[in-house]
Design a protein around this motif. Sequence first.
Motif, mmCIF file in Angstrom:
data_model
loop_
_atom_site.group_PDB
_atom_site.id
_atom_site.type_symbol
_atom_site.label_atom_id
_atom_site.label_comp_id
_atom_site.label_asym_id
_atom_site.label_seq_id
_atom_site.Cartn_x
_atom_site.Cartn_y
_atom_site.Cartn_z
ATOM 1 N N PRO A 1 0.049 6.876 8.236
ATOM 2 C CA PRO A 1 -0.512 8.230 8.200
ATOM 3 C C PRO A 1 0.177 9.159 7.202
ATOM 4 O O PRO A 1 -0.460 10.071 6.659
ATOM 5 C CB PRO A 1 -0.325 8.723 9.642
ATOM 6 C CG PRO A 1 -0.214 7.481 10.454
ATOM 7 C CD PRO A 1 0.454 6.479 9.587
ATOM 8 N N ARG A 2 1.453 8.949 6.962
ATOM 9 C CA ARG A 2 2.149 9.821 6.024
ATOM 10 C C ARG A 2 1.542 9.749 4.632
ATOM 11 O O ARG A 2 1.527 10.737 3.891
ATOM 12 C CB ARG A 2 3.630 9.410 5.980
ATOM 13 C CG ARG A 2 4.462 10.180 4.967
ATOM 14 C CD ARG A 2 4.593 11.645 5.334
ATOM 15 N NE ARG A 2 5.291 12.411 4.325
ATOM 16 C CZ ARG A 2 5.501 13.721 4.375
ATOM 17 N NH1 ARG A 2 5.060 14.404 5.430
ATOM 18 N NH2 ARG A 2 6.143 14.339 3.417
ATOM 19 N N CYS A 3 1.013 8.577 4.256
ATOM 20 C CA CYS A 3 0.419 8.412 2.937
ATOM 21 C C CYS A 3 -0.814 9.285 2.756
ATOM 22 O O CYS A 3 -1.112 9.720 1.635
ATOM 23 C CB CYS A 3 0.049 6.949 2.707
ATOM 24 S SG CYS A 3 1.470 5.850 2.518
ATOM 25 N N VAL A 4 -1.558 9.543 3.828
ATOM 26 C CA VAL A 4 -2.749 10.389 3.717
ATOM 27 C C VAL A 4 -2.358 11.792 3.290
ATOM 28 O O VAL A 4 -2.981 12.396 2.400
ATOM 29 C CB VAL A 4 -3.510 10.415 5.057
ATOM 30 C CG1 VAL A 4 -4.718 11.343 4.970
ATOM 31 C CG2 VAL A 4 -3.940 9.013 5.449
ATOM 32 N N MET A 5 -1.309 12.347 3.881
ATOM 33 C CA MET A 5 -0.851 13.679 3.503
ATOM 34 C C MET A 5 -0.345 13.697 2.063
ATOM 35 O O MET A 5 -0.637 14.635 1.301
ATOM 36 C CB MET A 5 0.251 14.138 4.464
ATOM 37 C CG MET A 5 0.751 15.551 4.218
ATOM 38 S SD MET A 5 1.983 16.064 5.434
ATOM 39 C CE MET A 5 0.986 16.005 6.913
ATOM 40 N N LEU B 1 0.819 -1.214 0.000
ATOM 41 C CA LEU B 1 0.000 0.000 0.000
ATOM 42 C C LEU B 1 0.853 1.265 0.000
ATOM 43 O O LEU B 1 0.443 2.300 -0.535
ATOM 44 C CB LEU B 1 -0.930 0.006 1.216
ATOM 45 C CG LEU B 1 -2.249 -0.749 1.095
ATOM 46 C CD1 LEU B 1 -3.032 -0.628 2.389
ATOM 47 C CD2 LEU B 1 -3.074 -0.240 -0.066
ATOM 48 N N SER B 2 2.013 1.204 0.601
ATOM 49 C CA SER B 2 2.858 2.397 0.673
ATOM 50 C C SER B 2 3.358 2.846 -0.690
ATOM 51 O O SER B 2 3.854 3.970 -0.824
ATOM 52 C CB SER B 2 4.049 2.130 1.602
ATOM 53 O OG SER B 2 4.846 1.073 1.097
ATOM 54 N N THR B 3 3.238 1.982 -1.721
ATOM 55 C CA THR B 3 3.656 2.369 -3.066
ATOM 56 C C THR B 3 2.573 3.135 -3.812
ATOM 57 O O THR B 3 2.833 3.687 -4.885
ATOM 58 C CB THR B 3 4.037 1.131 -3.892
ATOM 59 O OG1 THR B 3 2.883 0.289 -4.061
ATOM 60 C CG2 THR B 3 5.128 0.329 -3.182
ATOM 61 N N VAL B 4 1.356 3.181 -3.271
ATOM 62 C CA VAL B 4 0.244 3.826 -3.975
ATOM 63 C C VAL B 4 0.467 5.332 -4.143
ATOM 64 O O VAL B 4 0.268 5.859 -5.246
ATOM 65 C CB VAL B 4 -1.081 3.525 -3.252
ATOM 66 C CG1 VAL B 4 -2.229 4.333 -3.867
ATOM 67 C CG2 VAL B 4 -1.386 2.034 -3.319
ATOM 68 N N PRO B 5 0.856 6.081 -3.105
ATOM 69 C CA PRO B 5 1.074 7.521 -3.318
ATOM 70 C C PRO B 5 2.101 7.825 -4.398
ATOM 71 O O PRO B 5 1.907 8.753 -5.204
ATOM 72 C CB PRO B 5 1.544 8.010 -1.938
ATOM 73 C CG PRO B 5 0.980 7.037 -0.974
ATOM 74 C CD PRO B 5 1.019 5.719 -1.675
ATOM 75 N N LEU C 1 -8.473 5.835 2.396
ATOM 76 C CA LEU C 1 -7.893 6.897 3.206
ATOM 77 C C LEU C 1 -7.924 6.540 4.692
ATOM 78 O O LEU C 1 -6.993 6.860 5.435
ATOM 79 C CB LEU C 1 -8.628 8.213 2.939
ATOM 80 C CG LEU C 1 -8.440 8.773 1.520
ATOM 81 C CD1 LEU C 1 -9.286 10.030 1.326
ATOM 82 C CD2 LEU C 1 -6.976 9.080 1.246
ATOM 83 N N GLN C 2 -9.004 5.883 5.131
ATOM 84 C CA GLN C 2 -9.098 5.508 6.535
ATOM 85 C C GLN C 2 -8.025 4.487 6.893
ATOM 86 O O GLN C 2 -7.382 4.582 7.950
ATOM 87 C CB GLN C 2 -10.484 4.942 6.842
ATOM 88 C CG GLN C 2 -10.678 4.521 8.289
ATOM 89 C CD GLN C 2 -10.508 5.677 9.253
ATOM 90 O OE1 GLN C 2 -11.000 6.784 8.998
ATOM 91 N NE2 GLN C 2 -9.830 5.443 10.372
ATOM 92 N N ARG C 3 -7.791 3.513 6.009
ATOM 93 C CA ARG C 3 -6.754 2.524 6.284
ATOM 94 C C ARG C 3 -5.378 3.167 6.237
ATOM 95 O O ARG C 3 -4.498 2.846 7.031
ATOM 96 C CB ARG C 3 -6.830 1.383 5.274
ATOM 97 C CG ARG C 3 -5.802 0.294 5.591
ATOM 98 C CD ARG C 3 -5.863 -0.877 4.654
ATOM 99 N NE ARG C 3 -4.804 -1.827 4.983
ATOM 100 C CZ ARG C 3 -4.499 -2.882 4.268
ATOM 101 N NH1 ARG C 3 -5.169 -3.143 3.153
ATOM 102 N NH2 ARG C 3 -3.515 -3.690 4.630
#
Length: 469
Positions: A422-426, A382-386, A414-416
């Motif tokens: 949390p950094r991915c949300v920003m 998931l961290s590769t999505v941004p 976004l909730q996950r």
Amino acid sequence: MIWKYNIVTIDRLVLCLALRTQEGSEAQVCFFIIQLLLLKAAEFRNRVQEFVKENSPEHWKQSNCKIAMSGKPHFPTTDWRFNEFPNPAAHVLYVTCVELMALPILPATVGSSLLDVIARGNTEFFQCVSCFYFQVFDIVIHRYLELPPVTKSLETLLEHLGCLYKFHDRPVTYLYNTLHYYERKLRDRPALKRRLVSAVLGSLREIRPHGWSLSEAYQGYMQRQPDDISWLPDLDYYVRLVRRIVETMSGKPHFPTTDWRFNEFPNPAAHVLYVTCVELMALPILPATVGSSLLDVIARGLNLTCNSLFFDDTMPESYWSVLHDRLTEVMGCPQLACWTYQNTPFQLFNFATTNESLLENKFSYTLALAHSMWHHAGVGQLSTVPQFVKECLRPLVRTEEQLLFLCHLVGPFLQRFNTDHPRCVMDLTLQLYESLEQVDKSVPVLRYMDPICDLLYPFELAETFRVSK
């Protein structure tokens, strides 16, 4: 030194040679020595053949202790299913070690006496060699895979010693881990992949029923001539594989009756997932072709969740990365760049609406597949999505419909992201605002301003609260 004077055991010597950090010609010499040790001496090959002939890996079907290391009963009749150890061999090994360590004499004296027994040619020692060696063989195969010049030697070892995998406690798991970890090295070596699968799973042919793992199509591929490796499965092949997973997980049996208490996997769902992954990774075609074919199966209306399991962490990145290519293709397609449909984007992006009303389903199916995959993905994936959104999707956004597609893609996660990373949300919020800026400069009027603001307002409120705090 090994067979005559018993100075060092063959499994320890082979393990030391295989794990030495050597490269180039020195490494090739090491593996050549390993090949000579295992194949030139008749003692070891004969011991392997006798071990395979006299013992059965299905120890729970035995009613007595005849599967002990020497084949002779030395303990009372025991139901090994409910014993501390799974078979008499493990039982006798541990109780003997406990007894030897509890003797009221020096350890050096015990060790010297054991060496004297071995030097007299005790047959139990030689039979244990086969039992212990196949655990070392796992490591040896991996080291051979790391050096392409010794591929021919590896095939020879698999041909002569592959029968030991009949006694491996987790053959499918070992094969899956090997194909997964060494995917890049095996990608251009389809013959070796087929030989590896044939050696590991083929050794179980006599004790497992027909059809317990590989499909009929792949079994036919394994029976071809060694130099015949050209095979391009059609779409129906992937449909059958996916249908087997879907129906197995739904409770419809596709495999012979099995006692799962003594199986490598605890249930049919786990079994079908891993054996199918092994078969897909062993195909003689590029991973991108396999992944693209599985995505095409989605268009035929099969179960999305079970399809997505192929693309999460159970498969290497080269297989599931084709989903990113498909998302990029949909984001840049003319239908999304110039909206000509009578329905709104919210209608065509809704899977239930398009499926029930027989509307254009390219957008909704692609979104549903991405959501199904990412819901099963780990934090690392998931961290590769941004980064994917920043590099591949955001540069293509020029219209409101493209922006709404991007919002539909990342919004449900976004909730996950906020919980796991949390950094991915920003990072995603920044990409959404930059995409909105691009759309604002490209179109004269924003027709869907209200729903876009409804999505972005909570992020602005959270940022304001963070700054004020």
